[in-house]
Design an enzyme around this catalytic site. Structure first.
Site, PDB file in Angstrom:
ATOM      1  N   GLY A  18       0.811  -1.223   0.000  1.00 23.48           N
ATOM      2  CA  GLY A  18       0.000   0.000   0.000  1.00 23.48           C
ATOM      3  C   GLY A  18       0.839   1.266   0.000  1.00 23.48           C
ATOM      4  CB  ALA A  21       3.594   0.915  -6.545  1.00 28.67           C
ATOM      5  CB  VAL A  53      11.962   8.734  -1.025  1.00 29.21           C
ATOM      6  CG1 VAL A  53      12.792   9.228   0.129  1.00 29.21           C
ATOM      7  CG2 VAL A  53      12.229   7.270  -1.295  1.00 29.21           C
ATOM      8  CB  ALA A  56      10.510  15.079  -8.321  1.00 27.27           C
ATOM      9  CE  LYS A  84      10.184  17.929 -11.947  1.00 26.08           C
ATOM     10  NZ  LYS A  84      10.404  16.493 -11.713  1.00 26.08           N
ATOM     11  N   PRO A 102      13.310  21.163 -19.649  1.00 29.44           N
ATOM     12  CG  PRO A 102      12.796  22.507 -21.492  1.00 29.44           C
ATOM     13  CD  PRO A 102      13.856  21.595 -20.952  1.00 29.44           C
ATOM     14  CB  VAL A 191       1.815 -11.223   2.769  1.00 24.52           C
ATOM     15  CG1 VAL A 191       1.825 -12.543   2.003  1.00 24.52           C
ATOM     16  CG2 VAL A 191       0.664 -10.339   2.315  1.00 24.52           C
ATOM     17  CB  ILE A 352       5.660   8.387  -9.774  1.00 21.37           C
ATOM     18  CG1 ILE A 352       6.125   8.236  -8.312  1.00 21.37           C
ATOM     19  CG2 ILE A 352       4.148   8.571  -9.842  1.00 21.37           C
ATOM     20  CD1 ILE A 352       5.897   9.438  -7.423  1.00 21.37           C
TER      21      ILE A 352
HETATM   22  P1  FAD Z   1       6.846   1.045  -0.910  1.00 18.76           P
HETATM   23  O1  FAD Z   1       6.567   2.463  -0.739  1.00 18.76           O
HETATM   24  O2  FAD Z   1       8.046   0.473  -0.318  1.00 18.76           O
HETATM   25  O3  FAD Z   1       5.581   0.223  -0.546  1.00 18.76           O
HETATM   26  C1  FAD Z   1       5.620  -1.159  -0.302  1.00 18.76           C
HETATM   27  C2  FAD Z   1       4.340  -1.590   0.379  1.00 18.76           C
HETATM   28  O4  FAD Z   1       4.349  -2.998   0.490  1.00 18.76           O
HETATM   29  C3  FAD Z   1       4.160  -1.022   1.768  1.00 18.76           C
HETATM   30  O5  FAD Z   1       2.800  -0.674   1.966  1.00 18.76           O
HETATM   31  C4  FAD Z   1       4.490  -2.208   2.653  1.00 18.76           C
HETATM   32  O6  FAD Z   1       3.851  -2.149   3.902  1.00 18.76           O
HETATM   33  C5  FAD Z   1       3.961  -3.341   1.793  1.00 18.76           C
HETATM   34  N1  FAD Z   1       4.524  -4.648   2.119  1.00 18.76           N
HETATM   35  C6  FAD Z   1       5.792  -5.081   1.938  1.00 18.76           C
HETATM   36  N2  FAD Z   1       5.920  -6.344   2.376  1.00 18.76           N
HETATM   37  C7  FAD Z   1       4.698  -6.711   2.833  1.00 18.76           C
HETATM   38  C8  FAD Z   1       4.183  -7.885   3.422  1.00 18.76           C
HETATM   39  N3  FAD Z   1       4.950  -8.956   3.674  1.00 18.76           N
HETATM   40  N4  FAD Z   1       2.895  -7.906   3.775  1.00 18.76           N
HETATM   41  C9  FAD Z   1       2.079  -6.839   3.583  1.00 18.76           C
HETATM   42  N5  FAD Z   1       2.512  -5.699   3.021  1.00 18.76           N
HETATM   43  C10 FAD Z   1       3.806  -5.631   2.659  1.00 18.76           C
HETATM   44  N6  FAD Z   1      10.031   8.275  -7.775  1.00 18.76           N
HETATM   45  C11 FAD Z   1       9.646   9.352  -8.465  1.00 18.76           C
HETATM   46  O7  FAD Z   1       8.802   9.240  -9.363  1.00 18.76           O
HETATM   47  N7  FAD Z   1      10.171  10.576  -8.192  1.00 18.76           N
HETATM   48  C12 FAD Z   1      11.153  10.754  -7.270  1.00 18.76           C
HETATM   49  O8  FAD Z   1      11.570  11.873  -7.030  1.00 18.76           O
HETATM   50  C13 FAD Z   1      11.649   9.615  -6.592  1.00 18.76           C
HETATM   51  N8  FAD Z   1      12.648   9.682  -5.683  1.00 18.76           N
HETATM   52  C14 FAD Z   1      13.120   8.547  -5.095  1.00 18.76           C
HETATM   53  C15 FAD Z   1      14.257   8.596  -4.283  1.00 18.76           C
HETATM   54  C16 FAD Z   1      14.775   7.424  -3.733  1.00 18.76           C
HETATM   55  C17 FAD Z   1      16.001   7.480  -2.894  1.00 18.76           C
HETATM   56  C18 FAD Z   1      14.129   6.186  -3.951  1.00 18.76           C
HETATM   57  C19 FAD Z   1      14.648   4.913  -3.322  1.00 18.76           C
HETATM   58  C20 FAD Z   1      13.001   6.130  -4.733  1.00 18.76           C
HETATM   59  C21 FAD Z   1      12.508   7.296  -5.341  1.00 18.76           C
HETATM   60  N9  FAD Z   1      11.413   7.247  -6.184  1.00 18.76           N
HETATM   61  C22 FAD Z   1      11.012   8.357  -6.865  1.00 18.76           C
HETATM   62  C23 FAD Z   1      10.673   6.007  -6.358  1.00 18.76           C
HETATM   63  C24 FAD Z   1       9.398   6.056  -5.515  1.00 18.76           C
HETATM   64  O9  FAD Z   1       9.716   6.285  -4.161  1.00 18.76           O
HETATM   65  C25 FAD Z   1       8.644   4.746  -5.638  1.00 18.76           C
HETATM   66  O10 FAD Z   1       8.501   4.400  -6.985  1.00 18.76           O
HETATM   67  C26 FAD Z   1       7.290   4.855  -5.016  1.00 18.76           C
HETATM   68  O11 FAD Z   1       7.340   5.360  -3.716  1.00 18.76           O
HETATM   69  C27 FAD Z   1       6.590   3.517  -5.014  1.00 18.76           C
HETATM   70  O12 FAD Z   1       7.088   2.678  -4.029  1.00 18.76           O
HETATM   71  P2  FAD Z   1       6.333   1.291  -3.826  1.00 18.76           P
HETATM   72  O13 FAD Z   1       4.906   1.558  -3.583  1.00 18.76           O
HETATM   73  O14 FAD Z   1       6.698   0.408  -4.961  1.00 18.76           O
HETATM   74  O15 FAD Z   1       7.036   0.687  -2.540  1.00 18.76           O
END
Ligand code: FAD
Length: 508
Positions: A18, A21, A53, A56, A84, A102, A191, A352
């Site tokens: 959650g 993504a 994180v 942007a 932006k 840009p 999970v 994103i």
């Molecule tokens: P997470 O935010 O890690 O979410 C994972 C989810 O899975 C959480 O809800 C967690 O609780 C759940 N989960 C995991 N394991 C289990 C389990 N066993 N059981 C139940 N739930 C579980 N993107 C941009 O577009 N612009 C940016 O400026 C940018 N800057 C970034 C900077 C850094 C340093 C990094 C590392 C990433 C950056 N990103 C950026 C990427 C962006 O942060 C991610 O693409 C975005 O936050 C999506 O993350 P996610 O949802 O895939 O993962």
């Protein structure tokens, strides 16, 4: 599973995770497919939390939000967002350099020839000025101005798009409200195991810590770097790209806002990586992406903290990653969206966007009628292209440099780049041509912005430029530059526009 071995139609999608993504996926599927009767369940664990994180974005997010019915003012208020117009790159080509990539065009094409070709002919003539002077979003960014683009295609104010910078911790909860209002069921829990069909190896169900089991037809792995379903369960494999993109860590810290509220993200090259600065309504997001083979956490942290332009609001947090992507983004009945699918450093704010593309392509190819192996192949083919083209674009930033002040920059400047990028560079540096393709995020103006911004000037230009008399072209250049400067100066200040926009909307 049907008698022919094809998967059954998808009636129930289970999204695991959650973060940004997970909730974007749930909101996207619910908005578009909810009315068809599709059931969507999202499982997340507060105990595990999110990466926190990712602030942007690129202009495509506006299209996503519009498509799923998000109200812009409400979304911006809920996520403390700013507008932006692009990304400023500082110290990349050489120390002291600055250019803006840009979200918009440079000039206008003429007789089918890109504007930069005309500019190139006179680039050595002083009064022509830098290419930047021919881009409205660049000049508006430098002046700290913003207004939404005009709908009139004849106006220079229609030559750009915009994105948002928002609070990463507020975005997923906003999407959650949107998704739940459209029928998504949220389940809180960790999970602990994943059950597979004995013969096909596909995922049948997931089991939570408290013993509950959830079955589904299609699973979306949004578990972030854990890759719980796509990797820990299905062992899909990971294609590493750290040979070209060796940055493998980041340290992030928010700080107090200071100075004018700029309508752009800044990426400043450091000795073994780069630092980001993302202005939000209530604070500034900062981070330092670096290669652990060339520096260490302490040095990276120190460089970040000494370059903040306000007091730090939290302790710096180090994150580790490996650049690359899963060998298959859709494997069996599991689609990996978000960090579980792969990660390319945030230099061009593309993660994103990749989430959004994953959702959009899944919606387009959605297996409502079962039997989806062809769609799965096509999904993987298109997503691979997206990832690879972004990879090449990022590598370009590191490679197109004259910097020789550290081991990191010497390595990046002299390394062998992917063939696909080497060909692009060769084509551009000869006569300024940019290869075009059907799929892939970055279009001609983006490649031109970075190549010219990092001193990769073509040796010559498109022969068709000479079909216009030089005096006419120079006059056009001077007129356009003037017109853009005036149009940018007529735009409101970014902070003032933002305030009046949110006020107007909340009053309405
Ligand atoms: P997470 O935010 O890690 O979410 C994972 C989810 O899975 C959480 O809800 C967690 O609780 C759940 N989960 C995991 N394991 C289990 C389990 N066993 N059981 C139940 N739930 C579980 N993107 C941009 O577009 N612009 C940016 O400026 C940018 N800057 C970034 C900077 C850094 C340093 C990094 C590392 C990433 C950056 N990103 C950026 C990427 C962006 O942060 C991610 O693409 C975005 O936050 C999506 O993350 P996610 O949802 O895939 O993962």
């Amino acid at each position: 599973m049907s008698a022919g071995g094809d998967p059954d139609p998808v009636n129930h999608v289970v999204v695991v995770g959650g973060g940004t993504a997970g909730w974007m996926t749930a909101a996207g599927l619910a908005s578009m497919l909810g009315p068809t009767g599709l059931r969507i369940t999202l499982v997340e664990s507060e105990a595990i939390g999110v990466v926190g994180v990712g602030e942007a974005t690129l202009p495509h997010i506006k299209q996503f939000n519009d498509t799923i019915g998000v109200d812009e003012a409400e979304f911006m208020a809920a996520t403390s967002a700013t507008f932006k117009l692009g990304i400023e790159f500082v110290d990349w080509g050489r120390k002291g350099d600055s250019y803006i990539h840009p979200f918009g065009d440079f000039g206008m094409p003429n007789n089918g020839v890109a504007f930069h070709q005309y500019w190139r002919k006179f680039a050595d003539v002083e009064e022509t000025g830098p290419l930047d002077s021919y881009s409205l979003p660049v000049i508006a960014s430098r002046m700290g101005r913003f207004q939404p683009p005009s709908d009139d295609p004849r106006s220079v104010l229609s030559t750009y798009r915009y994105a948002y910078q928002f609070d990463a911790l507020q975005y997923a909860p906003f999407m959650r409200r949107h998704a739940e209002a459209r029928g998504v069921t949220r389940v809180e829990g960790k999970v602990v195991s994943v059950e597979r069909e004995p013969e096909q190896g596909t995922i049948r169900s997931i089991t939570l810590e408290d013993g509950r089991s959830i079955e589904g037809d299609l699973f979306v792995d949004c578990t972030g770097f854990f890759g719980l379903l796509i990797e820990k369960t299905l062992e899909t494999g990971y294609e590493r790209w750290d040979e070209w993109l060796p940055c493998d860590r980041a340290v992030a810290v928010p700080c107090e806002s200071s100075g004018p509220l700029l309508p752009f993200t800044r990426a400043t090259a450091d000795t073994a990586g780069w630092r980001w600065r993302i202005p939000l309504q209530h604070r500034t997001g900062n981070g330092h992406v670096y290669a652990s083979a060339f520096t260490n956490d302490e040095e990276a942290c120190e460089s970040l903290l000494t370059n903040l332009d306000g007091a730090a609001l939290a302790d710096p947090r180090v994150l580790r990653f490996t650049t690359g992507k899963r060998r298959k983004l859709w494997n069996g009945n599991c689609v990996a969206i978000g960090l579980s699918g792969g990660f390319l450093e945030p230099l061009e704010s593309t993660s994103i966007y990749l989430i959004q593309e994953g959702i959009t392509k899944l919606l387009e190819l959605f297996p409502s009628h079962g039997g989806y192996h062809v769609e799965r192949e096509e999904y993987n083919r298109r997503m691979d292209l997206e990832f690879e083209r972004i990879r090449d674009f990022l590598v370009l930033h590191y490679h197109a440099t004259e910097r020789d002040d550290s081991a990191f920059w010497n390595h990046m400047r002299t390394m062998q780049v992917p063939d696909s990028l080497a060909e692009k560079i060769e084509l551009f540096t000869a006569h300024g041509h940019v290869a075009r393709y059907d799929h892939g995020l970055f279009l001609v103006p983006s490649w031109v912005a970075v190549m010219i911004g990092q001193r990769m000037l073509p040796q010559s230009y498109d022969w068709r430029v000479d079909q216009l008399p030089s005096a006419e072209v120079r006059q056009h250049l001077a007129g356009l530059k003037n017109h853009i400067a005036k149009a940018a100066a007529s735009m409101p200040d970014h902070a003032e526009y933002l305030q009046s926009y949110t006020h107007r909307r909340s009053a309405a």
